[in-house]
Write a protein that holds these residues in place. Structure first.
Motif, PDB file in Angstrom:
ATOM      1  N   PRO A  55      33.377  36.735  35.898  1.00  0.00           N
ATOM      2  CA  PRO A  55      32.163  37.398  35.441  1.00  0.00           C
ATOM      3  C   PRO A  55      31.527  38.343  36.463  1.00  0.00           C
ATOM      4  CG  PRO A  55      31.683  35.143  36.031  1.00  0.00           C
ATOM      5  CD  PRO A  55      33.160  35.322  36.180  1.00  0.00           C
ATOM      6  N   SER A  56      31.742  38.124  37.760  1.00  0.00           N
ATOM      7  CA  SER A  56      31.075  38.947  38.773  1.00  0.00           C
ATOM      8  C   SER A  56      32.011  39.215  39.942  1.00  0.00           C
ATOM      9  CB  SER A  56      29.809  38.247  39.268  1.00  0.00           C
ATOM     10  OG  SER A  56      30.147  37.093  39.999  1.00  0.00           O
ATOM     11  N   ASP A  57      31.534  40.032  40.890  1.00  0.00           N
ATOM     12  CA  ASP A  57      32.328  40.382  42.059  1.00  0.00           C
ATOM     13  C   ASP A  57      31.847  39.684  43.325  1.00  0.00           C
ATOM     14  OD1 ASP A  57      34.213  41.901  40.872  1.00  0.00           O
ATOM     15  OD2 ASP A  57      33.285  43.836  41.298  1.00  0.00           O
ATOM     16  N   GLU A  58      31.201  38.544  43.204  1.00  0.00           N
ATOM     17  CA  GLU A  58      30.748  37.808  44.386  1.00  0.00           C
ATOM     18  C   GLU A  58      31.965  37.208  45.097  1.00  0.00           C
ATOM     19  OE1 GLU A  58      27.932  34.936  43.071  1.00  0.00           O
ATOM     20  OE2 GLU A  58      26.655  36.441  42.121  1.00  0.00           O
ATOM     21  N   GLY A  59      31.839  36.993  46.394  1.00  0.00           N
ATOM     22  CA  GLY A  59      32.950  36.519  47.214  1.00  0.00           C
ATOM     23  C   GLY A  59      33.627  35.251  46.732  1.00  0.00           C
ATOM     24  N   PRO A  60      32.878  34.159  46.532  1.00  0.00           N
ATOM     25  CA  PRO A  60      33.524  32.915  46.084  1.00  0.00           C
ATOM     26  C   PRO A  60      34.180  33.042  44.705  1.00  0.00           C
ATOM     27  CG  PRO A  60      31.319  32.469  46.912  1.00  0.00           C
ATOM     28  CD  PRO A  60      31.468  33.947  46.866  1.00  0.00           C
ATOM     29  N   VAL A  61      33.584  33.824  43.821  1.00  0.00           N
ATOM     30  CA  VAL A  61      34.149  33.999  42.483  1.00  0.00           C
ATOM     31  C   VAL A  61      35.444  34.802  42.568  1.00  0.00           C
ATOM     32  CG1 VAL A  61      33.726  34.953  40.183  1.00  0.00           C
ATOM     33  CG2 VAL A  61      31.875  33.838  41.417  1.00  0.00           C
ATOM     34  N   ARG A  62      35.474  35.810  43.437  1.00  0.00           N
ATOM     35  CA  ARG A  62      36.690  36.605  43.621  1.00  0.00           C
ATOM     36  C   ARG A  62      37.821  35.747  44.172  1.00  0.00           C
ATOM     37  NH1 ARG A  62      34.687  41.313  47.223  1.00  0.00           N
ATOM     38  NH2 ARG A  62      36.888  41.276  47.765  1.00  0.00           N
ATOM     39  N   ALA A  63      37.485  34.838  45.092  1.00  0.00           N
ATOM     40  CA  ALA A  63      38.501  33.952  45.658  1.00  0.00           C
ATOM     41  C   ALA A  63      39.072  33.011  44.592  1.00  0.00           C
ATOM     42  CB  ALA A  63      37.919  33.150  46.815  1.00  0.00           C
ATOM     43  N   LEU A  64      38.205  32.477  43.738  1.00  0.00           N
ATOM     44  CA  LEU A  64      38.663  31.569  42.682  1.00  0.00           C
ATOM     45  C   LEU A  64      39.505  32.293  41.638  1.00  0.00           C
ATOM     46  CD1 LEU A  64      35.528  29.350  42.002  1.00  0.00           C
ATOM     47  CD2 LEU A  64      37.719  28.609  42.897  1.00  0.00           C
ATOM     48  N   HIS A  65      39.267  33.578  41.456  1.00  0.00           N
ATOM     49  CA  HIS A  65      39.990  34.353  40.450  1.00  0.00           C
ATOM     50  C   HIS A  65      41.491  34.354  40.737  1.00  0.00           C
ATOM     51  CE1 HIS A  65      40.661  38.486  38.396  1.00  0.00           C
ATOM     52  NE2 HIS A  65      40.786  37.523  37.518  1.00  0.00           N
ATOM     53  N   GLY A  66      41.885  34.767  41.939  1.00  0.00           N
ATOM     54  CA  GLY A  66      43.299  34.804  42.296  1.00  0.00           C
ATOM     55  C   GLY A  66      43.908  33.417  42.392  1.00  0.00           C
ATOM     56  N   LEU A  67      43.122  32.466  42.900  1.00  0.00           N
ATOM     57  CA  LEU A  67      43.609  31.088  43.012  1.00  0.00           C
ATOM     58  C   LEU A  67      43.937  30.509  41.643  1.00  0.00           C
ATOM     59  CD1 LEU A  67      43.989  28.400  44.660  1.00  0.00           C
ATOM     60  CD2 LEU A  67      41.630  27.926  44.075  1.00  0.00           C
ATOM     61  N   THR A  68      43.042  30.697  40.691  1.00  0.00           N
ATOM     62  CA  THR A  68      43.244  30.143  39.351  1.00  0.00           C
ATOM     63  C   THR A  68      44.477  30.736  38.695  1.00  0.00           C
ATOM     64  OG1 THR A  68      40.863  29.835  39.122  1.00  0.00           O
ATOM     65  CG2 THR A  68      42.154  29.795  37.110  1.00  0.00           C
ATOM     66  N   ARG A  69      44.657  32.050  38.847  1.00  0.00           N
ATOM     67  CA  ARG A  69      45.825  32.700  38.265  1.00  0.00           C
ATOM     68  C   ARG A  69      47.105  32.142  38.875  1.00  0.00           C
ATOM     69  NH1 ARG A  69      50.630  35.396  39.049  1.00  0.00           N
ATOM     70  NH2 ARG A  69      51.027  36.773  37.333  1.00  0.00           N
ATOM     71  N   SER A  70      47.123  31.964  40.194  1.00  0.00           N
ATOM     72  CA  SER A  70      48.308  31.432  40.865  1.00  0.00           C
ATOM     73  C   SER A  70      48.608  30.001  40.436  1.00  0.00           C
ATOM     74  CB  SER A  70      48.134  31.482  42.383  1.00  0.00           C
ATOM     75  OG  SER A  70      48.104  32.800  42.830  1.00  0.00           O
ATOM     76  N   LEU A  71      47.562  29.181  40.298  1.00  0.00           N
ATOM     77  CA  LEU A  71      47.775  27.789  39.894  1.00  0.00           C
ATOM     78  C   LEU A  71      48.351  27.698  38.485  1.00  0.00           C
ATOM     79  CD1 LEU A  71      44.565  26.085  41.340  1.00  0.00           C
ATOM     80  CD2 LEU A  71      46.888  25.920  42.202  1.00  0.00           C
ATOM     81  N   ILE A  72      47.833  28.508  37.565  1.00  0.00           N
ATOM     82  CA  ILE A  72      48.338  28.473  36.192  1.00  0.00           C
ATOM     83  C   ILE A  72      49.766  29.012  36.145  1.00  0.00           C
ATOM     84  CG2 ILE A  72      47.995  29.366  33.856  1.00  0.00           C
ATOM     85  CD1 ILE A  72      44.974  29.284  34.446  1.00  0.00           C
ATOM     86  N   ASN A  73      50.047  30.063  36.910  1.00  0.00           N
ATOM     87  CA  ASN A  73      51.412  30.593  36.963  1.00  0.00           C
ATOM     88  C   ASN A  73      52.381  29.553  37.527  1.00  0.00           C
ATOM     89  OD1 ASN A  73      53.318  32.760  36.663  1.00  0.00           O
ATOM     90  ND2 ASN A  73      53.297  32.944  38.877  1.00  0.00           N
ATOM     91  N   ASN A  74      51.952  28.806  38.552  1.00  0.00           N
ATOM     92  CA  ASN A  74      52.798  27.746  39.113  1.00  0.00           C
ATOM     93  C   ASN A  74      53.054  26.647  38.094  1.00  0.00           C
ATOM     94  OD1 ASN A  74      52.985  29.069  41.548  1.00  0.00           O
ATOM     95  ND2 ASN A  74      51.403  27.851  42.542  1.00  0.00           N
ATOM     96  N   MET A  75      52.068  26.380  37.229  1.00  0.00           N
ATOM     97  CA  MET A  75      52.266  25.379  36.180  1.00  0.00           C
ATOM     98  C   MET A  75      53.328  25.845  35.188  1.00  0.00           C
ATOM     99  SD  MET A  75      48.259  24.350  35.620  1.00  0.00           S
ATOM    100  CE  MET A  75      48.485  23.817  33.960  1.00  0.00           C
ATOM    101  N   VAL A  76      53.265  27.113  34.795  1.00  0.00           N
ATOM    102  CA  VAL A  76      54.238  27.650  33.838  1.00  0.00           C
ATOM    103  C   VAL A  76      55.643  27.615  34.437  1.00  0.00           C
ATOM    104  CG1 VAL A  76      54.957  29.738  32.608  1.00  0.00           C
ATOM    105  CG2 VAL A  76      52.554  29.081  32.633  1.00  0.00           C
ATOM    106  N   ILE A  77      55.778  28.009  35.701  1.00  0.00           N
ATOM    107  CA  ILE A  77      57.089  27.967  36.369  1.00  0.00           C
ATOM    108  C   ILE A  77      57.568  26.520  36.508  1.00  0.00           C
ATOM    109  CG2 ILE A  77      58.292  28.415  38.543  1.00  0.00           C
ATOM    110  CD1 ILE A  77      56.476  30.881  38.859  1.00  0.00           C
ATOM    111  N   GLY A  78      56.649  25.601  36.818  1.00  0.00           N
ATOM    112  CA  GLY A  78      57.012  24.198  37.005  1.00  0.00           C
ATOM    113  C   GLY A  78      57.578  23.550  35.754  1.00  0.00           C
ATOM    114  N   VAL A  79      56.972  23.822  34.586  1.00  0.00           N
ATOM    115  CA  VAL A  79      57.454  23.172  33.364  1.00  0.00           C
ATOM    116  C   VAL A  79      58.705  23.849  32.815  1.00  0.00           C
ATOM    117  CG1 VAL A  79      55.190  22.281  32.718  1.00  0.00           C
ATOM    118  CG2 VAL A  79      55.935  24.488  31.830  1.00  0.00           C
ATOM    119  N   THR A  80      59.051  25.053  33.302  1.00  0.00           N
ATOM    120  CA  THR A  80      60.286  25.691  32.843  1.00  0.00           C
ATOM    121  C   THR A  80      61.432  25.481  33.831  1.00  0.00           C
ATOM    122  OG1 THR A  80      59.543  27.784  33.816  1.00  0.00           O
ATOM    123  CG2 THR A  80      59.176  27.474  31.464  1.00  0.00           C
TER     124      THR A  80
END
Length: 178
Positions: A55-80
């Protein structure tokens, strides 16, 4: 925006993704993984891909953005495909044996050490000095590998111990090498 966070996550065929508020569940041929997304981050499933937004460009939110994407991508790779770490043992008399689903290590101590796999992790012994840790959760595979490595860390003088395959050990000169 985050370069990693703005990339869509492709969902391969045979993988089922459910987004229920902040809860993301990924089911695939190898198993099922769940992750609770941190509060300001939004996850949406559009067609055959998952998009992560913020929702915003604040520092902690920006950090969580990339982290969340990486975690979900790792889940998709893990189950395949799943994840694996190959480890090797260096040292005279050091070895590993499979005892059922457990591993039994002889690492120069007066006793042998038995390691039980946590849920979702499997061990495979390829040689008496090499074994593989496999699972669908990337973090759990890495954590089990790190805990096994702690049983006998590689010695900086002789290089003996448990190490990751291909790991370079920084060697020290002994007292004779002035």
């Amino acid at each position: 925006m985050s370069r990693i966070g703005r990339l869509p996550i492709p969902v391969p065929s045979g993988v089922d993704v459910k987004v229920d508020g902040q809860e993301v569940t990924v089911k695939g041929p190898k198993g099922e993984l769940k992750h609770t997304v941190a509060r300001p981050i939004e996850v949406a499933q559009e067609g055959g891909e998952i998009k992560v937004g913020r929702p915003s460009d604040e520092g902690p939110v920006r950090a969580l953005h990339g982290l969340t994407r990486s975690l979900i991508n790792n889940m998709v790779i893990g189950v395949t495909q799943g994840y694996s770490k190959t480890m090797e043992i260096v040292g005279v008399g050091y070895r590993v044996q499979a005892k059922g689903s457990n591993l039994e290590f002889s690492l120069g101590y007066s006793h042998s050490i038995t390691v039980e796999p946590p849920a979702g992790i499997t061990f495979r012994v390829e040689r008496p000095t090499q074994f593989v840790i496999e699972g669908i959760d990337k973090q759990k595979v890495g954590e089990v590998a790190a805990n096994i490595r702690k049983l006998r860390k590689p010695d900086p003088y002789k290089g003996k111990g448990v190490r990751y395959q291909g790991e370079q050990i920084r060697r020290k000169v002994g007292k004779a090498g002035k």
